[in-house]
Design a protein around this motif. Sequence first.
Motif, PDB file in Angstrom:
ATOM      1  N   HIS A  95       0.838  -1.208   0.000  1.00  0.00           N
ATOM      2  CA  HIS A  95       0.000   0.000   0.000  1.00  0.00           C
ATOM      3  C   HIS A  95       0.870   1.253   0.000  1.00  0.00           C
ATOM      4  N   GLY A  96       0.537   2.192  -0.887  1.00  0.00           N
ATOM      5  CA  GLY A  96       1.284   3.442  -0.962  1.00  0.00           C
ATOM      6  C   GLY A  96       2.477   3.397  -1.878  1.00  0.00           C
ATOM      7  N   LEU A  97       2.745   2.244  -2.485  1.00  0.00           N
ATOM      8  CA  LEU A  97       3.865   2.105  -3.419  1.00  0.00           C
ATOM      9  C   LEU A  97       3.339   2.138  -4.856  1.00  0.00           C
ATOM     10  N   PRO A  98       4.197   2.388  -5.856  1.00  0.00           N
ATOM     11  CA  PRO A  98       3.726   2.581  -7.235  1.00  0.00           C
ATOM     12  C   PRO A  98       2.882   1.422  -7.758  1.00  0.00           C
ATOM     13  N   GLU A  99       1.971   1.748  -8.665  1.00  0.00           N
ATOM     14  CA  GLU A  99       1.092   0.755  -9.260  1.00  0.00           C
ATOM     15  C   GLU A  99       1.605   0.262 -10.604  1.00  0.00           C
ATOM     16  N   SER A 100       2.772   0.723 -11.014  1.00  0.00           N
ATOM     17  CA  SER A 100       3.387   0.275 -12.265  1.00  0.00           C
ATOM     18  C   SER A 100       4.880   0.079 -12.019  1.00  0.00           C
ATOM     19  N   PRO A 101       5.573  -0.684 -12.886  1.00  0.00           N
ATOM     20  CA  PRO A 101       7.012  -0.896 -12.694  1.00  0.00           C
ATOM     21  C   PRO A 101       7.764   0.431 -12.597  1.00  0.00           C
ATOM     22  N   THR A 102       8.635   0.542 -11.602  1.00  0.00           N
ATOM     23  CA  THR A 102       9.316   1.808 -11.327  1.00  0.00           C
ATOM     24  C   THR A 102      10.773   1.559 -10.968  1.00  0.00           C
ATOM     25  N   VAL A 103      11.675   2.306 -11.604  1.00  0.00           N
ATOM     26  CA  VAL A 103      13.093   2.278 -11.245  1.00  0.00           C
ATOM     27  C   VAL A 103      13.332   3.372 -10.203  1.00  0.00           C
ATOM     28  N   PHE A 104      14.019   3.034  -9.132  1.00  0.00           N
ATOM     29  CA  PHE A 104      14.287   4.019  -8.090  1.00  0.00           C
ATOM     30  C   PHE A 104      15.715   3.867  -7.573  1.00  0.00           C
ATOM     31  N   GLY A 105      16.217   4.942  -6.959  1.00  0.00           N
ATOM     32  CA  GLY A 105      17.559   4.916  -6.396  1.00  0.00           C
ATOM     33  C   GLY A 105      17.581   4.202  -5.059  1.00  0.00           C
ATOM     34  N   VAL A 106      18.655   3.464  -4.791  1.00  0.00           N
ATOM     35  CA  VAL A 106      18.818   2.731  -3.537  1.00  0.00           C
ATOM     36  C   VAL A 106      19.831   3.461  -2.666  1.00  0.00           C
ATOM     37  N   SER A 107      19.375   3.985  -1.558  1.00  0.00           N
ATOM     38  CA  SER A 107      20.261   4.683  -0.631  1.00  0.00           C
ATOM     39  C   SER A 107      21.136   3.666   0.108  1.00  0.00           C
ATOM     40  N   PRO A 108      22.264   4.100   0.667  1.00  0.00           N
ATOM     41  CA  PRO A 108      23.083   3.186   1.466  1.00  0.00           C
ATOM     42  C   PRO A 108      22.304   2.565   2.623  1.00  0.00           C
ATOM     43  N   LEU A 109      21.367   3.317   3.197  1.00  0.00           N
ATOM     44  CA  LEU A 109      20.558   2.775   4.286  1.00  0.00           C
ATOM     45  C   LEU A 109      19.689   1.628   3.793  1.00  0.00           C
ATOM     46  N   LEU A 110      18.982   1.825   2.678  1.00  0.00           N
ATOM     47  CA  LEU A 110      18.129   0.768   2.156  1.00  0.00           C
ATOM     48  C   LEU A 110      18.963  -0.440   1.752  1.00  0.00           C
ATOM     49  N   GLN A 111      20.137  -0.198   1.168  1.00  0.00           N
ATOM     50  CA  GLN A 111      21.013  -1.315   0.807  1.00  0.00           C
ATOM     51  C   GLN A 111      21.403  -2.115   2.041  1.00  0.00           C
ATOM     52  N   ALA A 112      21.769  -1.413   3.126  1.00  0.00           N
ATOM     53  CA  ALA A 112      22.162  -2.093   4.361  1.00  0.00           C
ATOM     54  C   ALA A 112      21.005  -2.906   4.934  1.00  0.00           C
ATOM     55  N   LEU A 113      19.806  -2.366   4.845  1.00  0.00           N
ATOM     56  CA  LEU A 113      18.634  -3.078   5.353  1.00  0.00           C
ATOM     57  C   LEU A 113      18.342  -4.331   4.529  1.00  0.00           C
ATOM     58  N   ILE A 114      18.498  -4.238   3.209  1.00  0.00           N
ATOM     59  CA  ILE A 114      18.263  -5.398   2.352  1.00  0.00           C
ATOM     60  C   ILE A 114      19.284  -6.491   2.650  1.00  0.00           C
ATOM     61  N   VAL A 115      20.540  -6.102   2.807  1.00  0.00           N
ATOM     62  CA  VAL A 115      21.585  -7.076   3.136  1.00  0.00           C
ATOM     63  C   VAL A 115      21.282  -7.739   4.477  1.00  0.00           C
ATOM     64  N   GLU A 116      20.860  -6.944   5.454  1.00  0.00           N
ATOM     65  CA  GLU A 116      20.537  -7.479   6.775  1.00  0.00           C
ATOM     66  C   GLU A 116      19.343  -8.432   6.690  1.00  0.00           C
ATOM     67  N   ALA A 117      18.319  -8.046   5.937  1.00  0.00           N
ATOM     68  CA  ALA A 117      17.137  -8.892   5.803  1.00  0.00           C
ATOM     69  C   ALA A 117      17.493 -10.232   5.169  1.00  0.00           C
ATOM     70  N   ALA A 118      18.395 -10.207   4.180  1.00  0.00           N
ATOM     71  CA  ALA A 118      18.829 -11.452   3.550  1.00  0.00           C
ATOM     72  C   ALA A 118      19.606 -12.325   4.528  1.00  0.00           C
ATOM     73  N   ASP A 119      20.427 -11.691   5.377  1.00  0.00           N
ATOM     74  CA  ASP A 119      21.245 -12.442   6.333  1.00  0.00           C
ATOM     75  C   ASP A 119      20.396 -13.157   7.387  1.00  0.00           C
ATOM     76  N   ILE A 120      19.273 -12.552   7.772  1.00  0.00           N
ATOM     77  CA  ILE A 120      18.461 -13.143   8.838  1.00  0.00           C
ATOM     78  C   ILE A 120      17.252 -13.906   8.300  1.00  0.00           C
ATOM     79  N   GLU A 121      17.113 -13.978   6.977  1.00  0.00           N
ATOM     80  CA  GLU A 121      15.979 -14.684   6.376  1.00  0.00           C
ATOM     81  C   GLU A 121      15.949 -16.138   6.844  1.00  0.00           C
ATOM     82  N   GLY A 122      14.774 -16.592   7.275  1.00  0.00           N
ATOM     83  CA  GLY A 122      14.612 -17.973   7.694  1.00  0.00           C
ATOM     84  C   GLY A 122      14.889 -18.218   9.161  1.00  0.00           C
ATOM     85  N   GLN A 123      15.460 -17.241   9.874  1.00  0.00           N
ATOM     86  CA  GLN A 123      15.722 -17.409  11.296  1.00  0.00           C
ATOM     87  C   GLN A 123      14.455 -17.161  12.113  1.00  0.00           C
TER      88      GLN A 123
END
Length: 284
Positions: A95-123
């Motif tokens: 909810h609140g995110l684009p309704e069509s395919p969208t390219v966006f910039g990834v900040s260092p914070l978002l990158q760090a969060l994605i890496v962290e989420a991948a590391d803890i996935e399944g725990q």
Amino acid sequence: MTWETITAPPGVVAPRPMTVRAQSIPARHYFPDHSHRWNQVVYAISGVLTVTAEAHSFVISPEQAVWLPTGVRHRVGSLLGAEFRSLWIAHEAGHGLPESPTVFGVSPLLQALIVEAADIEGQEDQDGYANRVTILILDQLRRTSPLPSALPWPRGGPLSGLCEALYTEPADSRGPEAWGRELGMSGRTLARRFETEVGMSLRSWRRRLRMFKAIELLGGGLGVTQTAMEIGYGSTSAFVYAFRTEIGSSPQAYMRGRAVSRDTCAAAHVGEIEMIEITRASPT
């Protein structure tokens, strides 16, 4: 050279509310056209991805990602190989995110969060930490701004081979006439087809490609002079001028800005996690 398909993993279940998949994509491999009953964020922490969605095809770097809403047919691959991180997000959580395919910039914070989420996935998430990371990722996605465009890419055929060759050898300076002879068509026909399929002239696309590659090489630690030679500029000054014209700052200033942004966002990451902990621990 041909591309090889990648088989989707078995036993895929809907995200609740988010699932992160980490996978290495070998060079010239791709996931064939498909869609999901949930949203997806397509991202690579290293390497570049080719993404096709709704008749548009483009290449994204680790500074960019693609938001794909529920049901959108898409294809994802990598020309030279990439470390793929795919975020599957439940339809209702988008909810609140684009309704069509969208390219966006990834900040260092978002990158760090994605890496962290991948590391803890399944725990097991006994203390709710994984849920808090998910909340932060969704919050960051809602704060992103769409980019005007990534590096556009042909959907296939001889023009795709042309772009692959130039991506591998960005210093190649051949124009439409020479490439037309290579691909068995007139220079005028090639120029017209390229602009129709890609949305810009070969010359403009090559200029954007070189800046795209420059940022990739500089981010990998290559010096300014080496980068200039690698992507086909005759001198460092010519490269710096082109970079400043296209990007709005010198290569050195751009990389310094990235470093400052990375440090600032890392501090913000710690601060936001701490604030969530304090808020949840406070008595009501």
